[in-house]
Design a protein around this motif. Sequence first.
Motif, PDB file in Angstrom:
ATOM      1  N   ILE A  83     -89.620  86.196 107.546  1.00  0.00           N
ATOM      2  CA  ILE A  83     -90.345  86.572 106.302  1.00  0.00           C
ATOM      3  C   ILE A  83     -90.656  85.516 105.211  1.00  0.00           C
ATOM      4  CG2 ILE A  83     -90.629  87.886 104.355  1.00  0.00           C
ATOM      5  CD1 ILE A  83     -88.443  89.677 105.806  1.00  0.00           C
ATOM      6  N   ALA A  84     -89.948  84.963 104.771  1.00  0.00           N
ATOM      7  CA  ALA A  84     -90.299  83.547 104.092  1.00  0.00           C
ATOM      8  C   ALA A  84     -91.942  82.550 104.910  1.00  0.00           C
ATOM      9  CB  ALA A  84     -89.996  82.364 103.733  1.00  0.00           C
ATOM     10  N   THR A  85     -91.512  82.518 106.078  1.00  0.00           N
ATOM     11  CA  THR A  85     -91.886  81.563 106.788  1.00  0.00           C
ATOM     12  C   THR A  85     -93.939  81.904 106.690  1.00  0.00           C
ATOM     13  OG1 THR A  85     -90.082  80.755 108.145  1.00  0.00           O
ATOM     14  CG2 THR A  85     -92.752  79.639 109.082  1.00  0.00           C
ATOM     15  N   PHE A  86     -93.668  83.382 107.089  1.00  0.00           N
ATOM     16  CA  PHE A  86     -94.885  83.980 107.490  1.00  0.00           C
ATOM     17  C   PHE A  86     -95.687  84.057 105.974  1.00  0.00           C
ATOM     18  CE2 PHE A  86     -93.407  86.558 111.639  1.00  0.00           C
ATOM     19  CZ  PHE A  86     -93.837  85.045 111.973  1.00  0.00           C
ATOM     20  N   VAL A  87     -94.970  84.038 105.011  1.00  0.00           N
ATOM     21  CA  VAL A  87     -95.681  84.265 103.799  1.00  0.00           C
ATOM     22  C   VAL A  87     -96.734  82.918 102.988  1.00  0.00           C
ATOM     23  CG1 VAL A  87     -95.008  84.646 100.988  1.00  0.00           C
ATOM     24  CG2 VAL A  87     -94.231  86.191 103.024  1.00  0.00           C
ATOM     25  N   LEU A  88     -95.128  82.332 103.669  1.00  0.00           N
ATOM     26  CA  LEU A  88     -96.087  80.072 103.598  1.00  0.00           C
ATOM     27  C   LEU A  88     -97.111  80.058 104.164  1.00  0.00           C
ATOM     28  CD1 LEU A  88     -92.550  78.711 102.711  1.00  0.00           C
ATOM     29  CD2 LEU A  88     -94.134  79.538 100.388  1.00  0.00           C
ATOM     30  N   ILE A  89     -96.936  80.805 105.581  1.00  0.00           N
ATOM     31  CA  ILE A  89     -98.722  80.184 106.238  1.00  0.00           C
ATOM     32  C   ILE A  89     -99.473  81.055 105.646  1.00  0.00           C
ATOM     33  CG2 ILE A  89     -99.256  80.555 108.453  1.00  0.00           C
ATOM     34  CD1 ILE A  89     -96.057  79.834 109.877  1.00  0.00           C
ATOM     35  N   ALA A  90     -98.873  82.709 105.353  1.00  0.00           N
ATOM     36  CA  ALA A  90    -100.473  83.052 104.565  1.00  0.00           C
ATOM     37  C   ALA A  90    -100.590  82.648 103.722  1.00  0.00           C
ATOM     38  CB  ALA A  90     -99.586  84.693 104.233  1.00  0.00           C
ATOM     39  N   ILE A  91    -100.198  81.916 102.616  1.00  0.00           N
ATOM     40  CA  ILE A  91    -100.491  81.598 101.396  1.00  0.00           C
ATOM     41  C   ILE A  91    -101.352  80.361 101.102  1.00  0.00           C
ATOM     42  CG2 ILE A  91     -99.928  80.355  99.532  1.00  0.00           C
ATOM     43  CD1 ILE A  91     -97.501  82.853  99.258  1.00  0.00           C
TER      44      ILE A  91
ATOM     45  N   LEU B  93    -103.341  79.861 104.823  1.00  0.00           N
ATOM     46  CA  LEU B  93    -104.789  80.041 105.406  1.00  0.00           C
ATOM     47  C   LEU B  93    -105.491  80.597 104.160  1.00  0.00           C
ATOM     48  CD1 LEU B  93    -106.587  80.292 107.275  1.00  0.00           C
ATOM     49  CD2 LEU B  93    -105.094  82.791 107.658  1.00  0.00           C
ATOM     50  N   LEU B  94    -104.639  81.469 102.689  1.00  0.00           N
ATOM     51  CA  LEU B  94    -105.697  81.776 101.976  1.00  0.00           C
ATOM     52  C   LEU B  94    -106.371  80.659 100.767  1.00  0.00           C
ATOM     53  CD1 LEU B  94    -106.592  84.389  99.881  1.00  0.00           C
ATOM     54  CD2 LEU B  94    -104.707  84.027  99.124  1.00  0.00           C
ATOM     55  N   ASN B  95    -105.191  79.387 100.734  1.00  0.00           N
ATOM     56  CA  ASN B  95    -105.937  78.742  99.604  1.00  0.00           C
ATOM     57  C   ASN B  95    -106.528  77.668 100.520  1.00  0.00           C
ATOM     58  OD1 ASN B  95    -105.316  76.468  97.351  1.00  0.00           O
ATOM     59  ND2 ASN B  95    -104.827  75.385  99.979  1.00  0.00           N
ATOM     60  N   ILE B  96    -107.152  77.567 102.146  1.00  0.00           N
ATOM     61  CA  ILE B  96    -107.877  77.049 102.690  1.00  0.00           C
ATOM     62  C   ILE B  96    -109.165  77.480 102.251  1.00  0.00           C
ATOM     63  CG2 ILE B  96    -108.946  76.300 104.905  1.00  0.00           C
ATOM     64  CD1 ILE B  96    -105.944  75.402 105.897  1.00  0.00           C
TER      65      ILE B  96
ATOM     66  N   LEU C 289    -111.016  68.859 103.471  1.00  0.00           N
ATOM     67  CA  LEU C 289    -110.790  70.076 103.913  1.00  0.00           C
ATOM     68  C   LEU C 289    -110.533  69.824 105.449  1.00  0.00           C
ATOM     69  CD1 LEU C 289    -111.885  73.503 104.213  1.00  0.00           C
ATOM     70  CD2 LEU C 289    -113.969  72.626 104.705  1.00  0.00           C
ATOM     71  N   LEU C 290    -110.816  68.710 106.292  1.00  0.00           N
ATOM     72  CA  LEU C 290    -109.875  69.090 107.309  1.00  0.00           C
ATOM     73  C   LEU C 290    -108.526  68.613 107.094  1.00  0.00           C
ATOM     74  CD1 LEU C 290    -112.448  66.818 109.532  1.00  0.00           C
ATOM     75  CD2 LEU C 290    -112.313  68.751 109.196  1.00  0.00           C
ATOM     76  N   ALA C 291    -108.290  67.875 106.478  1.00  0.00           N
ATOM     77  CA  ALA C 291    -106.436  67.457 106.373  1.00  0.00           C
ATOM     78  C   ALA C 291    -106.310  68.869 106.209  1.00  0.00           C
ATOM     79  CB  ALA C 291    -106.684  66.387 105.219  1.00  0.00           C
ATOM     80  N   GLN C 292    -106.417  69.985 105.420  1.00  0.00           N
ATOM     81  CA  GLN C 292    -105.532  70.865 104.791  1.00  0.00           C
ATOM     82  C   GLN C 292    -105.318  71.976 106.229  1.00  0.00           C
ATOM     83  OE1 GLN C 292    -107.563  73.047 101.384  1.00  0.00           O
ATOM     84  NE2 GLN C 292    -106.360  72.079 100.130  1.00  0.00           N
ATOM     85  N   VAL C 293    -106.891  71.996 107.292  1.00  0.00           N
ATOM     86  CA  VAL C 293    -107.061  72.825 108.228  1.00  0.00           C
ATOM     87  C   VAL C 293    -105.696  72.596 109.246  1.00  0.00           C
ATOM     88  CG1 VAL C 293    -108.398  73.536 110.547  1.00  0.00           C
ATOM     89  CG2 VAL C 293    -108.926  73.818 107.975  1.00  0.00           C
ATOM     90  N   ILE C 294    -106.072  70.892 109.246  1.00  0.00           N
ATOM     91  CA  ILE C 294    -105.061  70.197 110.536  1.00  0.00           C
ATOM     92  C   ILE C 294    -103.639  70.545 109.999  1.00  0.00           C
ATOM     93  CG2 ILE C 294    -104.289  68.124 110.967  1.00  0.00           C
ATOM     94  CD1 ILE C 294    -106.938  66.925 111.582  1.00  0.00           C
ATOM     95  N   LEU C 295    -103.087  70.269 108.945  1.00  0.00           N
ATOM     96  CA  LEU C 295    -102.071  70.425 108.243  1.00  0.00           C
ATOM     97  C   LEU C 295    -101.106  72.101 108.901  1.00  0.00           C
ATOM     98  CD1 LEU C 295    -101.703  68.291 105.361  1.00  0.00           C
ATOM     99  CD2 LEU C 295    -100.367  67.202 107.624  1.00  0.00           C
TER     100      LEU C 295
ATOM    101  N   ILE D 229     -91.750  73.679 107.033  1.00  0.00           N
ATOM    102  CA  ILE D 229     -92.859  73.209 107.491  1.00  0.00           C
ATOM    103  C   ILE D 229     -93.482  73.781 106.854  1.00  0.00           C
ATOM    104  CG2 ILE D 229     -93.678  72.973 109.208  1.00  0.00           C
ATOM    105  CD1 ILE D 229     -91.061  73.396 111.080  1.00  0.00           C
ATOM    106  N   PRO D 230     -94.021  74.977 106.695  1.00  0.00           N
ATOM    107  CA  PRO D 230     -95.334  75.359 105.737  1.00  0.00           C
ATOM    108  C   PRO D 230     -94.993  74.746 104.465  1.00  0.00           C
ATOM    109  CG  PRO D 230     -94.325  77.455 106.225  1.00  0.00           C
ATOM    110  CD  PRO D 230     -93.366  76.384 107.019  1.00  0.00           C
ATOM    111  N   LEU D 231     -94.037  74.904 103.587  1.00  0.00           N
ATOM    112  CA  LEU D 231     -94.116  73.858 102.766  1.00  0.00           C
ATOM    113  C   LEU D 231     -94.073  73.246 102.611  1.00  0.00           C
ATOM    114  CD1 LEU D 231     -92.893  74.906  99.854  1.00  0.00           C
ATOM    115  CD2 LEU D 231     -90.229  74.408 100.440  1.00  0.00           C
ATOM    116  N   VAL D 232     -93.767  71.918 103.380  1.00  0.00           N
ATOM    117  CA  VAL D 232     -94.313  69.961 103.482  1.00  0.00           C
ATOM    118  C   VAL D 232     -95.604  70.391 103.362  1.00  0.00           C
ATOM    119  CG1 VAL D 232     -93.445  68.063 104.304  1.00  0.00           C
ATOM    120  CG2 VAL D 232     -91.813  69.875 103.790  1.00  0.00           C
ATOM    121  N   ALA D 233     -95.963  71.283 104.552  1.00  0.00           N
ATOM    122  CA  ALA D 233     -97.269  70.836 104.572  1.00  0.00           C
ATOM    123  C   ALA D 233     -98.311  71.033 103.615  1.00  0.00           C
ATOM    124  CB  ALA D 233     -97.868  72.077 105.764  1.00  0.00           C
ATOM    125  N   GLY D 234     -97.926  72.287 102.892  1.00  0.00           N
ATOM    126  CA  GLY D 234     -98.370  72.939 101.468  1.00  0.00           C
ATOM    127  C   GLY D 234     -98.765  71.040 100.414  1.00  0.00           C
TER     128      GLY D 234
END
Length: 237
Positions: free
Chosen positions: A121-129, A131-134, A174-180, A201-206
């Motif tokens: 759940i935490a992983t999917f929430v961070l990934i969704a955040i 994507l919303l930030n992008i 923008l490209l860096a955000q999409v790749i990460l 993983i998504p926490l560090v990428a963010g």
Amino acid sequence: MTDSSARPKRPQFGEYATPEEQRASIREPLDEQRAAELGVSPVVPLGTSSGDEAKPGDASASTSGHLADGSAPVHPGPSQSAGSGHFAGSRPTPPATPPMAPTRYGPNGEVLPPRRSADRIATFVLIAIGLLNIVVTMPNLLDLAGAVRTVYVQFDISGYNSDQLAQILGITALLAQVILWVAALMLSSRALRAGKPAFWIPLVAGVVANVILIAAVSIAIASDPAFLAFVQANSAK
């Protein structure tokens, strides 16, 4: 007188009896008095001593293993504890354990650890955040010069003059955000399939994506001559 050896020998008890008659006679006990009259040894049923007198009603039950009415005798079984429902020498039945999660196997046949619901759940929430930030920052990064001019207006700074640099920095961020984000999605999915923690993983990428964004905006503003003139004017006061 006649010689005693010439007399015929007295037949033994049951010598001329058929096998059926012998078995019938054996079932009936022969006490000592009757045996003395016949000149034979007393017949005692199995399970009793020779000195005890067998009862006629119990003879068939002692030899044949059945009662007089033909039913099988009830042998005393193991003692039971009162009200417990268990035998005295037996172990109590252990309580039922909850069903175990099915074993999962990897692509190479290796056993995978059980899934972690909270981590998923935490992983999917961070990934969704992420994507919303992008999606939210994409318009400003594609027109970084216009976003900087909006900030300049609020601080009463003259027009922004580094449009080309701002465009390069905005597209790079923008490209860096999409790749990460894509890398975080792939690595998180692989970690979840392997049963390993994946929320980090998504926490560090963010965090890395935000550092790149802040750096791009800072370079775009600090390299503008109008901003440098504003800083010098305020520092001289």
